[in-house]
Each structure stands twice: as structure tokens, then as C-alpha cells.
Design an enzyme around this catalytic site. Structure first.
Site: not given
Length: 325
Positions: A61, A130
């Protein structure tokens, strides 16, 4: 023309429209190309626009956002997908130290037209990392704009408006609303990006929410009708900058305010919103501002998330507390 579609499809058509309009718009992230994204938001885009504009990236990321920063120096407008909310933290330094500050640091000579898409929030039975709600961590960072859609029509238009902005935008997408459908006007945007809106008028109390909690508040307002209560619901839409004038106007009429979000209570956006309502509407308030939020703890295992997430009963309990004050 109005078409009924899911939020996933609405985001997809919005991205497609932005890419058709401007060849400098690029989409990049993990599995966004051949797979079409884990939620299929980018499905078909690589096939139609090529792998030079829809790029699968490594699982890194920080590198994804860092590459997007470099692309803006060459005139591109990158749309970065962070696959899940909890995956954004490796890129946090790039976002808050570079993306948020380069325009200011360069005295306006450098612009950062980057959109960072983040599916956020719980309610899908996912594993650890998540189901996070990191929006406050970005909303308090000067130099970033933060928005959140709550229905397909807003999703379709807000993603296009975010891409057109010369400021960096953190675009929060409520993943548990991805598959819910709604009417999308594909010809005209409902309103500007940096504005909130009343989604249900009412007289007895004001519910203030954004993203996934807007539908929960609407469900609560419908349930309250059985008790003779008429609740107003406001969708903030923009989290930084906050557009609170519609909130102030509503609270001055109803006298009661309840702020709802999934993120933890301490220093969540509800803290800032409550403070601002108290400052602006003190003499109109008939009760203290109530907050209905997630708890101050790491997000729980999926089998316990129902108890963590604000629901109809907790919202209506807060309304009752406010009206009984």
C-alpha cells in the site's frame, strides 16, 4: 435517465464515466484489473481501458500511494484502491506526510488530484483488519478531503466529483451497502460534493450519520413512527470539510441531536460534531447531544460484531434519553 443499480455498479459506472471524460484518470490497486477488485467495483475497466490505465499492483500500500504521488507530477489523476480499510495503515505515512502536505509545502505549485478509495466499516462477517472505521484519522489531517457515500446515486456522482477535484480525496465506501440497490440518475448530479443533505425530514429529533449508518438511521426513523415520533435524518456526506449548516438548522427546530457512527466513541467524528452543535445551537438544545457509536475497543470477531455496531435499538434508546432529559 434513472436506472436501478447496486452501489458497486454505481461506483463502476461513475469510474467509467470519469475515465471516458479524462484520459489522465488512472485506476490502480491490488486485483483491480483482471479480477475487477475483490468487490468487483472495477470489473471490466481493464478490458475496456487497457492495463496502462487500470493497473494491478503488488501487495504494498505504501508503494501504491507513493507511485500515485509521482504520477500526479506528470499530470495524471490516479484513483487508488485500498482493498480493505485495515490495509490502509502501511500507506498512512505517505497519505498524511506527503499527499496531504505537498500542495501547502510547494506554496500551491503542486496539486495532488488523488482519490484514495477505502471500503470501510463492518457488518459483512469479515476477519481481522477487514472491518475498520479509520475516517477520523484522515478527517483531522489538514490538507485532506474526506467524503462518504451512502446510496448508489451518491456513489455514482460523488466518485466522479472526487476525481475532478484538484485536492486529494479519501473516498470512504460503506462495504456492507455495496449490494443494496437504488435509483441512479445518470444524467445530473444531485448536489455538490462538499455538502450534507436532509434525507428524511422530521420534527421531534435529529439523527446525524454518514456512510453505512444512514440506512440504519432511516430504519430507526421508520420504526419510531409506531411510537408517534417524527425523526429527521441528515446524511453528512462530507466529513472534511464538514457541512453542518443543515444540521444546525435542523437542531434549532427539533431541540434534540443524536450522532451515529461505527467508529469508536472517543475522539470519533461524533465528538467534533457534538461540540460544534453545542457551540452553535446551545440555546436551542432541549437536551445534551447524544452519541451512538462503536465501542472503545478493537473491532471484535465477526460473531460478536452485531453487538459492537450501532443498531436500531441503541439509536432509539438515545432518542428516548434525549427526549426524557
Amino acid at each position: 435517465m434513472t436506472v436501478r443499480m447496486s452501489m458497486v455498479k454505481a461506483l463502476n459506472t461513475g469510474l467509467r464515466a470519469a475515465m471516458d471524460r479524462d484520459p489522465k484518470v488512472l485506476v490502480m490497486g491490488e486485483d483491480v484489473g483482471r479480477l475487477g477488485g475483490v468487490f468487483r467495483v472495477t470489473e471490466g475497466l481493464q478490458k475496456d481501458f487497457g492495463d496502462g490505465r487500470v493497473m494491478d499492483t503488488p501487495l504494498a500500500e505504501s508503494a501504491i500511494v507513493g507511485t500515485a504521488i509521482g504520477l500526479t507530477f506528470r499530470g495524471f489523476r490516479p484513483v487508488v484502491e485500498i482493498q480493505f480499510d485495515g490495509f490502509v495503515y502501511p500507506a498512512y505515512d505517505q497519505i498524511v506526510s506527503q499527499v496531504a502536505k505537498l500542495h501547502f509545502r510547494s506554496q500551491g505549485r503542486v496539486r495532488m488530484p488523488i482519490v484514495i478509495r477505502i471500503p470501510f466499516g463492518g457488518g459483512i462477517g469479515a476477519i481481522e483488519h477487514h472491518s475498520e472505521s479509520p475516517e477520523a484519522q484522515f478527517a483531522m489531517t489538514a490538507g485532506l478531503k474526506v467524503v462518504s457515500c451512502s446510496d448508489p446515486n451518491d456513489a455514482h456522482w460523488m466518485i466522479q466529483q472526487a476525481i475532478a477535484s484538484d485536492d486529494p480525496v479519501v473516498f470512504m465506501e460503506p462495504k456492507r451497502r455495496y449490494w443494496e440497490t437504488g435509483e441512479v440518475d445518470t444524467e445530473s448530479a444531485p448536489q455538490g460534493l462538499w455538502s450534507s443533505r436532509v434525507v428524511r425530514p422530521g420534527q421531534d429529533a435529529t439523527l446525524i450519520a454518514y456512510g453505512p449508518m444512514v440506512k440504519t438511521c432511516l430504519d430507526s426513523a421508520r420504526a419510531a413512527e409506531a411510537d408517534g415520533l417524527d425523526l429527521e435524518v441528515i446524511d453528512l456526506r462530507t466529513l472534511s470539510p464538514l457541512d453542518l449548516e443543515p444540521v444546525f438548522e435542523s437542531v434549532r427546530r427539533t431541540g434534540h441531536a443524536v450522532v451515529v457512527h461505527e467508529a469508536s466513541r472517543t475522539l470519533g467524528l461524533g465528538s467534533e460534531i457534538s461540540a460544534r452543535i453545542t457551540e452553535e445551537c446551545f440555546y436551542s438544545l432541549a437536551s445534551p447531544v447524544q452519541r451512538v457509536t462503536g465501542f472503545d475497543m478493537p473491532y471484535p470477531p465477526s460473531r460478536a460484531e452485531h453487538d459492537f455496531l450501532p443498531g436500531l435499538d441503541r439509536i432509539l434508546d438515545a432518542v428516548d434519553r434525549a427526549r426524557a432529559f
